[in-house]
Enzyme design. Structure first.
Site, PDB file in Angstrom:
ATOM      1  N   SER A 113      74.965  62.292   3.934  1.00 14.26           N
ATOM      2  CA  SER A 113      75.030  61.040   4.692  1.00 14.26           C
ATOM      3  C   SER A 113      73.989  60.959   5.817  1.00 14.26           C
ATOM      4  O   SER A 113      72.799  61.062   5.552  1.00 14.26           O
ATOM      5  CB  SER A 113      76.443  60.864   5.230  1.00 14.26           C
ATOM      6  OG  SER A 113      76.582  59.604   5.806  1.00 14.26           O
ATOM      7  N   HIS A 114      74.470  60.853   7.051  1.00 11.67           N
ATOM      8  CA  HIS A 114      73.576  60.659   8.204  1.00 11.67           C
ATOM      9  C   HIS A 114      72.945  61.957   8.683  1.00 11.67           C
ATOM     10  O   HIS A 114      72.111  61.934   9.579  1.00 11.67           O
ATOM     11  CB  HIS A 114      74.371  60.019   9.339  1.00 11.67           C
ATOM     12  CG  HIS A 114      75.612  60.815   9.658  1.00 11.67           C
ATOM     13  ND1 HIS A 114      76.701  60.843   8.812  1.00 11.67           N
ATOM     14  CD2 HIS A 114      75.902  61.641  10.669  1.00 11.67           C
ATOM     15  CE1 HIS A 114      77.627  61.644   9.318  1.00 11.67           C
ATOM     16  NE2 HIS A 114      77.161  62.147  10.445  1.00 11.67           N
ATOM     17  N   ASP A 277      72.299  54.189   6.793  1.00 11.48           N
ATOM     18  CA  ASP A 277      72.174  55.642   6.890  1.00 11.48           C
ATOM     19  C   ASP A 277      71.705  56.277   5.579  1.00 11.48           C
ATOM     20  O   ASP A 277      71.339  55.578   4.632  1.00 11.48           O
ATOM     21  CB  ASP A 277      73.507  56.262   7.341  1.00 11.48           C
ATOM     22  CG  ASP A 277      74.567  56.220   6.251  1.00 11.48           C
ATOM     23  OD1 ASP A 277      74.530  55.295   5.425  1.00 11.48           O
ATOM     24  OD2 ASP A 277      75.428  57.129   6.222  1.00 11.48           O
ATOM     25  N   ASP A 279      73.056  57.695   2.927  1.00  9.69           N
ATOM     26  CA  ASP A 279      73.649  57.313   1.646  1.00  9.69           C
ATOM     27  C   ASP A 279      74.056  55.843   1.572  1.00  9.69           C
ATOM     28  O   ASP A 279      74.728  55.440   0.616  1.00  9.69           O
ATOM     29  CB  ASP A 279      74.841  58.221   1.322  1.00  9.69           C
ATOM     30  CG  ASP A 279      75.951  58.121   2.358  1.00  9.69           C
ATOM     31  OD1 ASP A 279      75.652  57.819   3.522  1.00  9.69           O
ATOM     32  OD2 ASP A 279      77.120  58.340   1.996  1.00  9.69           O
ATOM     33  N   ASP A 281      76.090  53.892   3.350  1.00  6.70           N
ATOM     34  CA  ASP A 281      77.431  53.349   3.600  1.00  6.70           C
ATOM     35  C   ASP A 281      77.633  52.915   5.043  1.00  6.70           C
ATOM     36  O   ASP A 281      78.645  52.305   5.372  1.00  6.70           O
ATOM     37  CB  ASP A 281      78.531  54.327   3.144  1.00  6.70           C
ATOM     38  CG  ASP A 281      78.431  55.689   3.786  1.00  6.70           C
ATOM     39  OD1 ASP A 281      77.526  55.907   4.619  1.00  6.70           O
ATOM     40  OD2 ASP A 281      79.260  56.559   3.449  1.00  6.70           O
ATOM     41  N   ARG A 282      76.670  53.229   5.926  1.00  9.34           N
ATOM     42  CA  ARG A 282      76.826  52.813   7.321  1.00  9.34           C
ATOM     43  C   ARG A 282      75.909  51.649   7.649  1.00  9.34           C
ATOM     44  O   ARG A 282      74.904  51.431   6.966  1.00  9.34           O
ATOM     45  CB  ARG A 282      76.464  53.963   8.261  1.00  9.34           C
ATOM     46  CG  ARG A 282      77.387  55.131   8.152  1.00  9.34           C
ATOM     47  CD  ARG A 282      77.089  56.106   9.259  1.00  9.34           C
ATOM     48  NE  ARG A 282      77.970  57.259   9.148  1.00  9.34           N
ATOM     49  CZ  ARG A 282      78.199  58.101  10.136  1.00  9.34           C
ATOM     50  NH1 ARG A 282      77.600  57.933  11.304  1.00  9.34           N
ATOM     51  NH2 ARG A 282      79.007  59.126   9.958  1.00  9.34           N
ATOM     52  N   LYS A 376      82.811  52.556   2.545  1.00 15.64           N
ATOM     53  CA  LYS A 376      82.146  51.686   3.498  1.00 15.64           C
ATOM     54  C   LYS A 376      80.801  51.298   2.903  1.00 15.64           C
ATOM     55  O   LYS A 376      80.286  51.994   2.026  1.00 15.64           O
ATOM     56  CB  LYS A 376      82.009  52.354   4.856  1.00 15.64           C
ATOM     57  CG  LYS A 376      81.390  53.745   4.889  1.00 15.64           C
ATOM     58  CD  LYS A 376      81.558  54.311   6.294  1.00 15.64           C
ATOM     59  CE  LYS A 376      80.795  55.611   6.484  1.00 15.64           C
ATOM     60  NZ  LYS A 376      81.604  56.789   6.140  1.00 15.64           N
TER      61      LYS A 376
HETATM   62  C1  VG1 Z   1      81.881  61.174  10.770  1.00 13.75           C
HETATM   63  C2  VG1 Z   1      82.390  59.892  11.377  1.00 13.75           C
HETATM   64  C3  VG1 Z   1      83.438  59.276  10.478  1.00 13.75           C
HETATM   65  C4  VG1 Z   1      82.859  59.072   9.077  1.00 13.75           C
HETATM   66  C5  VG1 Z   1      82.291  60.376   8.553  1.00 13.75           C
HETATM   67  C6  VG1 Z   1      81.578  60.186   7.225  1.00 13.75           C
HETATM   68  O1  VG1 Z   1      82.930  62.103  10.643  1.00 13.75           O
HETATM   69  O2  VG1 Z   1      82.907  60.104  12.669  1.00 13.75           O
HETATM   70  O3  VG1 Z   1      83.877  58.057  11.032  1.00 13.75           O
HETATM   71  O4  VG1 Z   1      83.853  58.611   8.201  1.00 13.75           O
HETATM   72  O5  VG1 Z   1      81.347  60.916   9.472  1.00 13.75           O
HETATM   73  O6  VG1 Z   1      80.561  59.266   7.371  1.00 13.75           O
HETATM   74  P1  VG1 Z   1      83.177  63.283  11.700  1.00 13.75           P
HETATM   75  O7  VG1 Z   1      84.320  64.078  11.146  1.00 13.75           O
HETATM   76  O8  VG1 Z   1      81.887  64.044  11.819  1.00 13.75           O
HETATM   77  O9  VG1 Z   1      83.494  62.608  13.002  1.00 13.75           O
HETATM   78  V1  VG1 Z   1      79.213  59.291   6.366  1.00 13.75           V
HETATM   79  O10 VG1 Z   1      78.327  57.990   6.581  1.00 13.75           O
HETATM   80  O11 VG1 Z   1      79.349  60.677   5.811  1.00 13.75           O
HETATM   81  O12 VG1 Z   1      79.596  59.120   4.827  1.00 13.75           O
HETATM   82 CO    CO Z   2      77.026  57.767   5.112  1.00 15.94          CO
END
Ligand code: VG1
Ligand code: CO
Length: 543
Positions: A113-114, A277, A279, A281-282, A376
């Site tokens: 992801s991010h 982001d 992948d 989804d953000r 998302k």
């Molecule tokens: C973070 C965010 C959470 C989100 C998760 C996955 O998790 O706070 O809101 O769902 O990333 O997002 P954490 O446990 O680090 O706070 V992403 O865009 O992976 O798919």
């Molecule tokens: Co993501």
């Protein structure tokens, strides 16, 4: 081609976190590491014999190699078919859509992801179920259990499949269909929004900048915004996925999307700015001279979603993750719809969406989505905003000013303390936990504690209970502090402190968040004893 049964054994630390398993790339590349986790996933979902899986990722380093391993293992485990995005590319919401549209049995998404990508950065793998959503805790628990008892994994010795050639090929008795990663997703978006209105908006000179952050949404945004909707070329920047995201963090927030922020607050700012982001989804939403917090964005979308065709009948309900600000609760109350509070992570929204209890949901971390998929969805949020802008003819700043004056403003900020030594972070949390029973009624920096607890969630659909989901301290004066440890970090612990302060006085709606949150921040520092416990005084990232 013979299937090989490769003898293996448990590998420590393969517990899926907030969204799947996320580790340093070098860890994923260790012998047996990826293979073990893929086999544990297959076993944990009851095997893949005869099943159809969607496979794709965000294009980060190791994406293509990992996909080849997954294909060889799916074939060896007798899967019927894998549907793979061309070049190995599929955004998370696109996978969710494909699973649903094709009636697949699940999907494997390769992404951290991010988190940054590259040989010295991060990699990840998550499984989504037949409803298109992230595996529930029940399933991830089964996967984790398998990682601890695994003895063999199955793999073929087949050569690599050409991921660039569209069409269907066979590998060891399994079908592999390589598809256009964008087409089905773009079709879905056209069923939800008034594309003619948005097209007219752009034709009328409306300007936008979309920063794909060198990540997966580039091809989607080029095709939908500049192609179908006719936005001028150059609307999308950083639109070619790169294995290390151009060396940056593909995290759409004011810190990592600074170039976009500078442009939106500069002299020739476009009307609308957005970013997504790794992948896809953000989403980050920025207007000319105004940054929209994700929590406010969720509230605004809840208030105005009926302006888009897909939501014109209204919303059945909404949901937000616990740390997300309570701005959306205030909108839901006026609309007379239910607002659910869930733990962090999209997997908790799935049951509510499946049961039709909610239509929209969101998280403070820039995730917003609806019942159109079970993830998302970054571009979806951007398109809903565009639909609302096209319909109301108002600016982002006007829409937000109206939101605040109607419902009050929830000043909000998240402070992240990264790479804290795990034992120190845990000790801080334990210290706080021990204090919780005695906090109610006490004063912290002039604020009165109304309640203090550790959030546990009882799923209203399947009855499962998830405990230890973050500490929340609610104050009488409309303030709230939430403290939790991240489940997606790959280095030490990340402490997240979420600060919120409601303001309903219409003369005080335009302060800076720093000013409005100063008191609650001090209260948070006192109650956590963060500096003494971790040696930190200032956060690494503020969003
Ligand atoms: C973070 C965010 C959470 C989100 C998760 C996955 O998790 O706070 O809101 O769902 O990333 O997002 P954490 O446990 O680090 O706070 V992403 O865009 O992976 O798919
Ligand atoms: Co993501």
């Amino acid at each position: 081609m013979p299937t090989q049964m490769v003898r293996t054994g448990p590998i420590d630390g393969q517990k899926p976190g907030t969204s799947g398993l996320r580790k340093k790339t070098s860890v994923f590349k260790r012998p047996r590491y990826l293979e073990n986790y893929v086999q544990a996933t297959f076993d944990g979902i009851g095997g893949v014999q005869g099943k159809v899986l969607v496979v794709g990722g965000d294009g980060r380093y190791f994406n293509d190699q990992a996909i080849q391993v997954i294909l060889r293992m799916a074939a060896a485990n007798d899967a019927a078919k894998c549907i793979v995005g061309q070049g190995g590319i599929l955004s998370t919401p696109a996978v969710s859509n494909l699973i649903r549209k094709r009636g697949a049995d699940g999907g494997l998404i390769l992404s951290a992801s991010h988190n940054p990508g590259g040989p010295n950065a991060d990699f990840g793998l998550k499984f989504n179920g037949p409803n298109g959503g992230p595996a529930t805790e029940i399933v991830t628990d089964k996967i984790f259990a398998r990682t601890k008892e695994i003895e063999f994994y199955k793999i073929t010795a087949a050569p690599d499949v050409d991921l660039h050639q569209l069409g269907t090929v066979q590998t060891c008795g399994m079908e592999v269909e390589i598809i256009d990663p964008v087409a089905d997703y773009a079709d879905l978006m056209q069923t939800l929004f008034d594309f003619d209105k948005i097209r007219a908006l752009f034709a009328g000179g409306f300007t936008m900048r979309f920063d794909a952050m060198h990540a997966v949404t580039g091809p989607y945004a080029h095709s939908i915004l500049e192609g179908i909707l006719g936005a001028p070329k150059g609307t999308v920047v950083n639109g070619t996925p790169s294995p290390d995201f151009g060396g940056g963090h593909p995290d759409p927030n004011p810190t990592w999307a600074k170039a976009l922020m500078d442009e939106m607050f500069g002299a020739n700012a476009p009307d609308f700015g957005a970013a997504s982001d790794g992948d896809g989804d953000r989403n980050m939403i920025v207007g000319r001279n105004i940054y929209v917090t994700p929590s406010d964005s969720l509230a605004l979308l809840t208030a105005k979603a009926h302006l888009a065709p897909a939501y014109k009948e209204g919303l059945s309900g909404v949901a937000r993750s616990m740390p997300t600000s309570r701005a959306v609760d205030r909108v839901a109350e006026q609309l007379g719809i239910e607002c659910y509070e869930t733990p962090t992570g999209w997997k908790f929204f799935g049951n509510l969406l499946d049961a039709g209890k909610v239509t929209l949901c969101g998280e403070e971390s820039a995730g917003t989505g609806s019942d159109h998929v079970r993830e998302k969805d970054g571009l979806w949020a951007v398109l809903l905003w565009l639909n609302i802008l096209a319909e109301t003819k108002l600016s982002v700043a006007d829409l937000i000013a109206d939101l605040w004056s109607t419902y009050g403003r929830c000043y909000y900020s998240r402070h992240d303390y990264e790479a804290v030594e795990s034992d120190k972070a845990n000790a801080m949390m334990d210290g706080l936990r021990a204090k919780l029973p005695t906090l109610a009624g006490t004063q912290l920096n002039g604020l009165t504690v109304e309640s203090a607890d550790e959030f546990a969630y009882d799923d209203p659909v399947d009855g499962s209970r998830s405990e230890g989901q973050g500490i929340r301290i609610v104050f009488s004066q409309g303030a709230r502090v939430v403290i939790r440890l991240s489940g997606t970090g790959t280095e030490g612990a990340t402490i997240r402190i979420y600060l919120e302060q409601l303001e309903t006085d219409t003369d005080k709606l335009h302060a800076t968040p720093e000013t409005a949150l100063a008191d609650v921040r001090t209260a948070a520092m006192i109650v956590t004893d963060l500096t003494a416990k971790t040696g930190r005084t200032d956060p690494d990232v503020i969003t």
